[in-house]
Design a protein around this motif. Structure first.
Motif, PDB file in Angstrom:
ATOM      1  N   SER A  79      -0.203 -10.137   1.571  1.00 41.81           N
ATOM      2  CA  SER A  79       0.878  -9.135   1.509  1.00 41.81           C
ATOM      3  C   SER A  79       0.409  -7.778   2.015  1.00 41.81           C
ATOM      4  O   SER A  79       1.120  -7.108   2.762  1.00 41.81           O
ATOM      5  CB  SER A  79       1.376  -8.991   0.065  1.00 41.81           C
ATOM      6  N   LEU A 138       2.092  -5.623   4.899  1.00 39.47           N
ATOM      7  CA  LEU A 138       2.864  -4.447   4.485  1.00 39.47           C
ATOM      8  C   LEU A 138       2.118  -3.138   4.725  1.00 39.47           C
ATOM      9  O   LEU A 138       2.737  -2.106   4.978  1.00 39.47           O
ATOM     10  CB  LEU A 138       3.227  -4.561   3.000  1.00 39.47           C
ATOM     11  N   ARG A 197       0.745  -1.280   2.606  1.00 43.43           N
ATOM     12  CA  ARG A 197       0.868  -0.339   1.480  1.00 43.43           C
ATOM     13  C   ARG A 197       0.567  -1.074   0.182  1.00 43.43           C
ATOM     14  O   ARG A 197       1.202  -2.100  -0.122  1.00 43.43           O
ATOM     15  CB  ARG A 197       2.284   0.261   1.453  1.00 43.43           C
ATOM     16  N   GLN A 237       0.959  -0.499  -3.110  1.00 40.21           N
ATOM     17  CA  GLN A 237       1.940  -0.666  -4.190  1.00 40.21           C
ATOM     18  C   GLN A 237       2.968  -1.733  -3.836  1.00 40.21           C
ATOM     19  O   GLN A 237       3.312  -2.579  -4.657  1.00 40.21           O
ATOM     20  CB  GLN A 237       2.626   0.679  -4.481  1.00 40.21           C
ATOM     21  N   GLU A 238       3.428  -1.702  -2.587  1.00 47.28           N
ATOM     22  CA  GLU A 238       4.398  -2.715  -2.161  1.00 47.28           C
ATOM     23  C   GLU A 238       3.772  -4.101  -2.178  1.00 47.28           C
ATOM     24  O   GLU A 238       4.416  -5.083  -2.541  1.00 47.28           O
ATOM     25  CB  GLU A 238       4.904  -2.408  -0.751  1.00 47.28           C
ATOM     26  N   ASP A 276       3.754  -5.373  -5.694  1.00 47.04           N
ATOM     27  CA  ASP A 276       5.106  -5.790  -6.106  1.00 47.04           C
ATOM     28  C   ASP A 276       5.456  -7.157  -5.513  1.00 47.04           C
ATOM     29  O   ASP A 276       5.989  -8.031  -6.206  1.00 47.04           O
ATOM     30  CB  ASP A 276       6.153  -4.757  -5.648  1.00 47.04           C
ATOM     31  N   VAL A 277       5.157  -7.319  -4.233  1.00 49.80           N
ATOM     32  CA  VAL A 277       5.463  -8.594  -3.581  1.00 49.80           C
ATOM     33  C   VAL A 277       4.613  -9.710  -4.188  1.00 49.80           C
ATOM     34  O   VAL A 277       5.107 -10.822  -4.430  1.00 49.80           O
ATOM     35  CB  VAL A 277       5.245  -8.488  -2.049  1.00 49.80           C
ATOM     36  N   SER A 290       6.921 -10.772   2.150  1.00 48.54           N
ATOM     37  CA  SER A 290       6.464  -9.528   2.788  1.00 48.54           C
ATOM     38  C   SER A 290       7.347  -9.213   4.001  1.00 48.54           C
ATOM     39  O   SER A 290       7.718  -8.051   4.220  1.00 48.54           O
ATOM     40  CB  SER A 290       5.005  -9.655   3.234  1.00 48.54           C
ATOM     41  N   GLN A 327      10.568  -7.920   2.822  1.00 51.07           N
ATOM     42  CA  GLN A 327      10.413  -6.518   2.407  1.00 51.07           C
ATOM     43  C   GLN A 327      10.444  -5.603   3.628  1.00 51.07           C
ATOM     44  O   GLN A 327      11.071  -4.549   3.624  1.00 51.07           O
ATOM     45  CB  GLN A 327       9.076  -6.385   1.658  1.00 51.07           C
ATOM     46  N   ARG A 383      13.881  -4.522   5.767  1.00 53.73           N
ATOM     47  CA  ARG A 383      14.703  -3.338   5.496  1.00 53.73           C
ATOM     48  C   ARG A 383      14.447  -2.246   6.538  1.00 53.73           C
ATOM     49  O   ARG A 383      15.318  -1.476   6.859  1.00 53.73           O
ATOM     50  CB  ARG A 383      14.373  -2.762   4.129  1.00 53.73           C
ATOM     51  N   HIS A 384      13.222  -2.205   7.028  1.00 50.65           N
ATOM     52  CA  HIS A 384      12.876  -1.165   7.999  1.00 50.65           C
ATOM     53  C   HIS A 384      12.855  -1.717   9.425  1.00 50.65           C
ATOM     54  O   HIS A 384      12.636  -0.994  10.356  1.00 50.65           O
ATOM     55  CB  HIS A 384      11.485  -0.594   7.706  1.00 50.65           C
ATOM     56  N   ASP A 402       4.002  -0.285  11.625  1.00 40.33           N
ATOM     57  CA  ASP A 402       4.482  -1.619  11.247  1.00 40.33           C
ATOM     58  C   ASP A 402       4.680  -2.538  12.457  1.00 40.33           C
ATOM     59  O   ASP A 402       4.308  -3.703  12.437  1.00 40.33           O
ATOM     60  CB  ASP A 402       5.823  -1.512  10.500  1.00 40.33           C
TER      61      ASP A 402
END
Lengths: 163, 125
Positions: free
Chosen positions: A19, A23, A25, A27-28, A31-32, A65, A68, A71-72, A115
């Motif tokens: 992940s 990602l 990051r 923290q993300e 979470d994942v 991931s 997640q 979204r971007h 990204d």
């Protein structure tokens, strides 16, 4: 619950690493990773003794991931397309030597990539996906995926040489 | 300057997961281990959430539109005379609450539709 605790201990580094490299990051990625293990918990009866549990977890970590990131995705796809100038693509470029740096420096350089460069690069080198598979997963053209990976390696090399 | 990109990246060791990950997962798993009716709404599956919201919306709509006929039949049907005051009270209550109830139906329909579409897209992806 003890069995599940052992299960988490066995696979948590792999799930988190998968992940995090997609990602970029922490923290993300945590979470994942939690979501991945909760999905595993609901199917723990099947996964507990399965020899393919690791592969299943890696696939779910990759999928969640990418969800997640989706979204971007519209945004980074657009900007990536805008600054594309038909970068030359050379398949042998992956074989070009990289500067000798520590693992930490390499991880930091990877995380610093945007990204739209880091994701295809991670899918290619860490998840063993082909260019075609990456294009399918990201909903991007094959040319764009090749171009982004080429640029990612160039950016990585530049960052490592400067380090 | 001796190793290829591919080989060097593959040689990277796995990152260590944060210490907080396992306790977080175990706490959440303990929550999911409960029967569904003893869990918070947000832990239900998306189809269950969508079905619940839709059921609430339908129930409110049914109360709103059927309240008056129920009260009327309570007045007309023999043997139901004793229910007439109750029917009238229910009818009056529903009439007074018609706007909030209508708002509830509309507001419930939006998340129900959103949850249903997410559930369907997850199922098809």
């Amino acid at each position: 619950m003890n069995d599940f605790e052992d299960f988490i201990s066995r696979y948590q580094d792999m799930v988190y690493t998968t992940s995090l490299r997609l990602l970029g990051r922490a923290q993300e990625a945590e979470d994942v990773s939690q979501d991945v293990f909760l999905k595993a918990f609901r199917r723990f009866g099947e996964l507990k003794d399965s020899p393919t549990a690791g592969g299943w977890l890696k696939t779910v970590a990759t999928n969640l991931s990418l969800n997640q990131l989706s979204r971007h995705r519209a945004r980074w796809t657009l900007f990536s397309e805008l600054d594309r100038e038909d970068a030359p693509f050379d398949a042998a470029e992956a074989e070009v030597p990289v500067p000798e740096v520590s693992d930490e420096a390499l991880e930091a350089a990877l995380a610093a990539l945007p990204d739209h460069q880091r994701v295809p690069l991670a899918l290619f080198h860490f998840e063993d996906l082909s260019y075609e598979e990456i294009a399918g997963r990201l909903g991007a053209s094959l040319a764009k995926v090749k171009s982004d990976i080429f640029r990612a390696r160039a950016a990585l090399r530049k960052a490592l040489e400067a380090a | 300057m001796s190793e290829s990109f591919d080989a060097r990246l593959r040689r990277l060791p796995a990152r260590r997961a944060p210490r907080t990950l396992a306790p977080r997962v175990l706490a959440a798993a303990a929550l999911y281990a409960r029967p569904w009716h003893r869990r918070p709404f947000w832990t239900w599956t998306l189809p269950a959430q969508a079905a619940f919201v839709a059921a609430v919306a339908l129930g409110a709509a049914a109360l709103l539109w059927l309240g008056e006929p129920v009260a009327a039949s309570a007045r007309i049907l023999p043997g139901l005379d004793t229910l007439a005051p109750l029917g009238r009270a229910l009818s009056r209550l529903l009439w007074l609450a018609r706007l909030p109830l209508l708002g509830l139906v509309v507001m419930s329909a939006v998340p129900a539709a959103a949850l249903a579409s997410v559930a369907l897209s997850r199922r098809t992806s």
